[in-house]
Every structure is written in structure tokens, then in C-alpha cells.
Design an enzyme around this catalytic site. Sequence first.
Site, mmCIF file in Angstrom:
data_model
loop_
_atom_site.group_PDB
_atom_site.id
_atom_site.type_symbol
_atom_site.label_atom_id
_atom_site.label_comp_id
_atom_site.label_asym_id
_atom_site.label_seq_id
_atom_site.Cartn_x
_atom_site.Cartn_y
_atom_site.Cartn_z
ATOM 1 C CG ASP A 205 -1.832 0.755 1.318
ATOM 2 O OD1 ASP A 205 -2.420 0.898 0.290
ATOM 3 O OD2 ASP A 205 -1.714 1.544 2.066
ATOM 4 C CD GLU A 276 -2.168 2.222 -3.822
ATOM 5 O OE1 GLU A 276 -3.891 2.727 -3.706
ATOM 6 O OE2 GLU A 276 -1.669 2.187 -2.695
#
Length: 546
Positions: A205, A276
Site C-alpha cells: 500500500d 501501489e
Amino acid sequence: MSNKAPNNGWWRGGVIYQIYPRSYQDSNGDGIGDLPGITARLEHIARLGADGIWLSPFFKSPMKDFGYDVSDYCDVDPMFGTLDDFRTLVARAHELGLKVMIDQVLSHTSDQHPWFVESRASRDNAKADWYVWADAKEDGNPPNNWLSIFGGSAWQWDTRRCQYYLHNFLTSQPDLNFHHPAVQDAILATVKFWLDLGVDGYRLDTANFYFHDAELRSNPGRGAPDPNKPDPAVNPFNPYGWQRHLYDKSRPENLVFLQRLRALLDQYPDTTMVGEIGDDDGLARVAEYTRGGDKLHMAYCFDFLGDLHSAPFLHGVLERFNAVVGDGWPCWALSNHDVTRVATRWGGAQPDARLLRLAAAFQASLRGTICLYQGEELGLPEAELAFEDLQDPYGITMWPQFKGRDGCRTPMPWAADEPNAGFGPAKPWLPVPSAHLPLAVDRQAARADSLLAYFTQLLHWRRQQPALVHGSMSLLPCDEQVLALVREHGDQRLLCAFNFSERAASLALPADWVAAAALEGSGLEGGRVEDGTIHLEPWGGIFLAR
């Protein structure tokens, strides 16, 4: 001497299926999906033709941001099950030939994590510098102009220390201070914990958010977005996009930490990481973070996660990608848990079934790894929810102009005629839209002409095409309606052409492709070749071989 473990590269050109655990399958009747529920449904993913799964966070958390606020990196939140449930899931996935990737949220923790509880207690405790703390300016304002993605200042005043702490997301998600070596060591230990439990990799993330500018310099402004020139990367209702984010993320020190992280994963066979990347120039960052074989294995940005999908737009993204990627490796997603579902984003209120097939074929044709989000194979549209049904703090704060992310997170519809579409017997945490019932897995599995059947055919066919899995990619000239590209590996050359318009289109074949013939098996329709020209119906496409 290298101590690297072998890596078979299963992820290069593979298909990863993202699962949002809260919404996949409720096994215990509490209205929330869980790990045993996922285990029970893994055969669906194996039949589809995926190579692995990515599980969104299931760690212990107060759930202010639904698991992206971790309070214990090394345990399962009871709402999802136990560590033994996770071990069972991994074992079953491996039996089915599926790899297991988990979502690691390393840039920030929950404010209820013991590390932060200790850090905020005083300015001189053992973890006082584990988070990003700063004094107020003389007038009491925050130390700089950094903004939270969820709106407002990225700094929160804390009365215990009489200082501000940094939070790039919710105030309950304080950012870790990666400039502190002990923080990096502690984070790497949590990564190792799950590797030792048998995971095959990580989705990282906010992978470019780990480091901040140590001098806390303010970001330069870029101004409010021009309403006459919409920018797909900027939410016009969120001032976060009004800055150029030079100092609060994507710092050069990030690369050094990613090398440490890669060195750890390289000790475990056949593992991988996908990062990401949310950045002002996402493609350049993907290239930077994946090139050289010593940082991330692959990464994705948000170029295909917006509304734009014309042939010239898609051509421009891929042209830019080819120019910057070098030996890096991308992961291409059209949907995920943070954006409006692609059926609605690209297809509107009544998405054309031909467009959904074309989008899937287009994604399958790209050089890189594919990431599918649960329900994408069913063509689920974005759910329209009432305000009182919202759970996402992002949407609640910015309602009604921005409705948040709940519309793409509703429960997976398994059986149209069962309570809650087969998700579970209790009222689910988000409602199951009535529009999803006809698209349920059991309905589509019974029809040879369903989108689920098409996805299954496409993915299994793609596995047999070396050019699509491993090949190089070059683009034909930009066209107003048709995106066309060539994939090549060894003796196989494929030309992939897609009409991203609701009007019929034609494209003259290059001289060396005049003798090409349609490659059977993809299931893609609406294209034919006559007299050296490709003719494409609205939202039609074709794969040619020569």
C-alpha cells in the site's frame, strides 16, 4: 556469493485476483466476510484462470479505514478469523495452484498501535521518534502546508506532546518515521513474519509514501483544477491535487528502503511484490521503482483507473510507458477497492456488454501483469448507496459530491436467489444491490455467453500465448477509434486491435501484416480482416497472428 533464493517468475505476465475480505464470503453469519469464507471460494478463482490472489488487509485493526489502519502487523483481526484460519487458506490456495499475496500497509499504522501509544506518551521515550512529530509554527499553525488525501491538513495536534504528528490519510493513521533505522528494522521483521508463514508476496500500500522530506519543506502549489480542462488524476473536490507533491512522498530515500525490502524477499523462493504508486507522474515512478531488479518486482499507478478510455488516451499512456519503463515491470488494473468499478466508469449507467469484453481483452493484451478486482469478472456496476448506508469515512466526509469507495466494496453476489446473494445469512456490512443479482456467479456460470464465461476463456487462452505473457510490446500509430499494438516473443507475433468507440471502425494493416489471420480462442468478437484492412464493429476487437 549470492544468497538469493530461486524465483520462477510466475508473476511476470501472471494474473492476480484481488479479494476484499470483508465482502467476499461471510462464513460465520456476522455480516462480514472472513478468511474461512475466502478459503471456501478459492475454487472460483482457480477456475477463472488466475495465478494468485491478493488479500486486502485482514490484520488487527480498529477499522477506521477498514484494515488500512493496522494495530498489530502480526495477527489476524478476530472479525476475519485466526492465524490458523490463515494457514488453512494458504494451504488450500497452494493445493489449487494459487499463490497468496497479502496487503502490507507499511507507511503508517493505527493510532492504537502500541508503537504509537508509546511514541505519543512523551518526547523522550524509546519510540519517541518512531513517528513524524514536529513543533508548531510561532502562530500555532502546522509546520508546513502538506495535505491529507482525505481532506484538510496532514498534521494533527496532539496534546500529550504538544506537537503535531503527520498523517497522510486519516488522523487515526499516523505516519511512521522511516528515517529512523529502528523503524525500518521493526517493519522488516513484520514482513518476515508472514513470509515464514508461507505467503508468496506482497501488495504494498502507498509504496512511495514511506519517506518524507526531513526538512519538512512545503510543497509548491499547482492551483485549483481548471473546470474546462479536467485532469483525471485530480479530484476537483479534494484540494490534495492542488499541490505538487515534491516533499511529502516519492523521496529518494524510498529507493534505498525498497532495496532492503527486496533483499529480504529474495531470501524466499518464488516471491514477489507489487507496489501501489500514487504520484504526479505515476508511470515514471513505476519505472523507477521496478527497474534494475533490486527494488519492487512490479508496480501499478492510476492511469487506467480513471474515466478516460478513448483510443488516443490509452495510446498516450502506453506510449509514455514504453518510453520510460526500461527493464521495469508494470501491473495493470482497471478496477480495485479504491475506485469506481470499471463497468460504470467506462460504460456509464447501462454498460455495453461488448465494452466489458473489449476492456478485458485489452488488459489481457498488455505487457505486464494483470490485476483483477473481485466482481470484475461478473461486470458488476458501481453500487448506488444511500448516505445512511455509507461506511467509508472518505465518502461520508465529502458527500454528496464524492461518494467515497463503498460503491465498489459491496458483497460479492454468489447466488441470485439466496439471502444476500449467497454472501451470508446475516445483514451484510454493506447492502447487496438489486442490480447485482442477475449478475451473480451461479447465473453466469450457467450461461456460455456470460461475461464470466468470457473471462474464463480469455484467461486460459492467454496462458497459451507466449507473446502475451512474456513478449515485447510496440504500438501502431495513434488512431481516433482503434488502439492497436503488437506483442512478440520468439516465433510468435500477435497484433491486437481494439475499437474503443460506439461506431464501426477500420484500420489499414501494415504491409508486413497483410497476410495475418485471426487467432482463434480468445472469444473476442466484432473484428474481421478483408483486403488488408481490419474492420471492427462498435466495441469490437481482434487478435491477429502471422
